[in-house]
Design a protein around this motif. Structure first.
Motif, PDB file in Angstrom:
ATOM      1  N   VAL A  61       0.813  -1.220   0.000  1.00 37.65           N
ATOM      2  CA  VAL A  61       0.000   0.000   0.000  1.00 37.65           C
ATOM      3  C   VAL A  61       0.842   1.264   0.000  1.00 37.65           C
ATOM      4  O   VAL A  61       0.346   2.339  -0.337  1.00 37.65           O
ATOM      5  CB  VAL A  61      -1.031   0.044   1.156  1.00 37.65           C
ATOM      6  CG1 VAL A  61      -2.016  -1.100   1.046  1.00 37.65           C
ATOM      7  CG2 VAL A  61      -0.362   0.072   2.513  1.00 37.65           C
ATOM      8  N   ARG A  62       2.108   1.145   0.338  1.00 39.81           N
ATOM      9  CA  ARG A  62       3.005   2.312   0.346  1.00 39.81           C
ATOM     10  C   ARG A  62       3.638   2.590  -1.010  1.00 39.81           C
ATOM     11  O   ARG A  62       4.272   3.616  -1.187  1.00 39.81           O
ATOM     12  CB  ARG A  62       4.101   2.092   1.381  1.00 39.81           C
ATOM     13  CG  ARG A  62       3.591   2.051   2.791  1.00 39.81           C
ATOM     14  CD  ARG A  62       4.731   1.887   3.778  1.00 39.81           C
ATOM     15  NE  ARG A  62       4.220   1.846   5.125  1.00 39.81           N
ATOM     16  CZ  ARG A  62       4.486   0.878   5.985  1.00 39.81           C
ATOM     17  NH1 ARG A  62       5.278  -0.113   5.651  1.00 39.81           N
ATOM     18  NH2 ARG A  62       3.982   0.917   7.198  1.00 39.81           N
ATOM     19  N   THR A  63       3.466   1.699  -1.962  1.00 34.41           N
ATOM     20  CA  THR A  63       4.130   1.871  -3.249  1.00 34.41           C
ATOM     21  C   THR A  63       3.387   2.868  -4.123  1.00 34.41           C
ATOM     22  O   THR A  63       2.158   2.996  -4.042  1.00 34.41           O
ATOM     23  CB  THR A  63       4.235   0.538  -4.012  1.00 34.41           C
ATOM     24  OG1 THR A  63       2.920   0.088  -4.360  1.00 34.41           O
ATOM     25  CG2 THR A  63       4.980  -0.515  -3.209  1.00 34.41           C
ATOM     26  N   PRO A  64       4.114   3.578  -4.981  1.00 34.62           N
ATOM     27  CA  PRO A  64       3.458   4.502  -5.918  1.00 34.62           C
ATOM     28  C   PRO A  64       2.471   3.767  -6.839  1.00 34.62           C
ATOM     29  O   PRO A  64       1.418   4.306  -7.174  1.00 34.62           O
ATOM     30  CB  PRO A  64       4.613   5.087  -6.725  1.00 34.62           C
ATOM     31  CG  PRO A  64       5.828   4.884  -5.882  1.00 34.62           C
ATOM     32  CD  PRO A  64       5.572   3.644  -5.070  1.00 34.62           C
ATOM     33  N   PHE A  66       0.590   1.167  -6.134  1.00 35.20           N
ATOM     34  CA  PHE A  66      -0.674   0.933  -5.427  1.00 35.20           C
ATOM     35  C   PHE A  66      -1.449   2.232  -5.273  1.00 35.20           C
ATOM     36  O   PHE A  66      -2.666   2.257  -5.446  1.00 35.20           O
ATOM     37  CB  PHE A  66      -0.446   0.292  -4.052  1.00 35.20           C
ATOM     38  CG  PHE A  66      -1.744   0.026  -3.348  1.00 35.20           C
ATOM     39  CD1 PHE A  66      -2.440  -1.149  -3.589  1.00 35.20           C
ATOM     40  CD2 PHE A  66      -2.293   0.949  -2.477  1.00 35.20           C
ATOM     41  CE1 PHE A  66      -3.659  -1.395  -2.967  1.00 35.20           C
ATOM     42  CE2 PHE A  66      -3.503   0.723  -1.855  1.00 35.20           C
ATOM     43  CZ  PHE A  66      -4.186  -0.457  -2.094  1.00 35.20           C
ATOM     44  N   GLN A  67      -0.744   3.296  -4.931  1.00 34.18           N
ATOM     45  CA  GLN A  67      -1.410   4.591  -4.762  1.00 34.18           C
ATOM     46  C   GLN A  67      -2.108   5.010  -6.061  1.00 34.18           C
ATOM     47  O   GLN A  67      -3.262   5.453  -6.042  1.00 34.18           O
ATOM     48  CB  GLN A  67      -0.406   5.660  -4.320  1.00 34.18           C
ATOM     49  CG  GLN A  67       0.213   5.388  -2.962  1.00 34.18           C
ATOM     50  CD  GLN A  67      -0.810   5.427  -1.849  1.00 34.18           C
ATOM     51  OE1 GLN A  67      -1.675   6.298  -1.822  1.00 34.18           O
ATOM     52  NE2 GLN A  67      -0.725   4.480  -0.938  1.00 34.18           N
ATOM     53  N   GLU A  68      -1.419   4.842  -7.174  1.00 36.80           N
ATOM     54  CA  GLU A  68      -2.008   5.183  -8.469  1.00 36.80           C
ATOM     55  C   GLU A  68      -3.198   4.275  -8.776  1.00 36.80           C
ATOM     56  O   GLU A  68      -4.251   4.743  -9.215  1.00 36.80           O
ATOM     57  CB  GLU A  68      -0.953   5.045  -9.561  1.00 36.80           C
ATOM     58  CG  GLU A  68      -1.453   5.446 -10.939  1.00 36.80           C
ATOM     59  CD  GLU A  68      -0.368   5.344 -11.994  1.00 36.80           C
ATOM     60  OE1 GLU A  68      -0.716   5.056 -13.140  1.00 36.80           O
ATOM     61  OE2 GLU A  68       0.816   5.553 -11.659  1.00 36.80           O
ATOM     62  N   SER A  70      -5.110   2.752  -6.659  1.00 38.88           N
ATOM     63  CA  SER A  70      -6.239   3.052  -5.776  1.00 38.88           C
ATOM     64  C   SER A  70      -6.990   4.295  -6.235  1.00 38.88           C
ATOM     65  O   SER A  70      -8.223   4.342  -6.197  1.00 38.88           O
ATOM     66  CB  SER A  70      -5.782   3.195  -4.326  1.00 38.88           C
ATOM     67  OG  SER A  70      -4.964   4.324  -4.163  1.00 38.88           O
ATOM     68  N   ARG A  71      -6.248   5.307  -6.707  1.00 41.14           N
ATOM     69  CA  ARG A  71      -6.921   6.506  -7.241  1.00 41.14           C
ATOM     70  C   ARG A  71      -7.749   6.154  -8.478  1.00 41.14           C
ATOM     71  O   ARG A  71      -8.891   6.604  -8.631  1.00 41.14           O
ATOM     72  CB  ARG A  71      -5.901   7.594  -7.564  1.00 41.14           C
ATOM     73  CG  ARG A  71      -5.374   8.311  -6.324  1.00 41.14           C
ATOM     74  CD  ARG A  71      -4.541   9.533  -6.679  1.00 41.14           C
ATOM     75  NE  ARG A  71      -3.275   9.173  -7.318  1.00 41.14           N
ATOM     76  CZ  ARG A  71      -2.172   8.844  -6.663  1.00 41.14           C
ATOM     77  NH1 ARG A  71      -2.156   8.822  -5.348  1.00 41.14           N
ATOM     78  NH2 ARG A  71      -1.065   8.545  -7.317  1.00 41.14           N
TER      79      ARG A  71
END
Length: 95
Positions: A61-64, A66-68, A70-71
């Motif tokens: 969940v801390r990786t870019p 995953f962040q992308e 999730s958005r």
């Protein structure tokens, strides 16, 4: 009655956290590794698997990436909800 998560027994631990029984398929060799690791650590295979899943999620969940993702997921979900609402409700949600 069909075997679903809702009718499976649950276990309450000392901290009252609810545990749900699930079925997961492992290749035989991976399960052997899990069991061997658990034996060395004097733990259960269940505990080893839970800890590994928790650590994997914590890391991912801390990786870019995953962040992308999730958005993008949130955007798709908003678009899907807007598609089923009438135009007035969709406009209210968008603002």
């Amino acid at each position: 009655m069909p075997d679903t998560q809702q009718n499976r027994p649950t276990v309450r631990t000392k901290d009252k956290e609810r545990h749900v029984v699930v079925s997961v398929r492992f290749p035989e060799r991976l399960l052997q590794k899990v069991n061997a690791f658990a034996a060395v650590k004097d733990a259960t295979a269940n505990a080893v698997i839970r800890e590994a899943v928790e650590e994997h999620i914590r890391t991912q969940v801390r990786t870019p990436e995953f962040q992308e993702a999730s958005r993008a997921h949130i955007q798709r979900a908003q678009e899907q909800v807007a598609a089923v609402l009438d135009d007035e409700e969709a406009a209210a949600i968008a603002s």
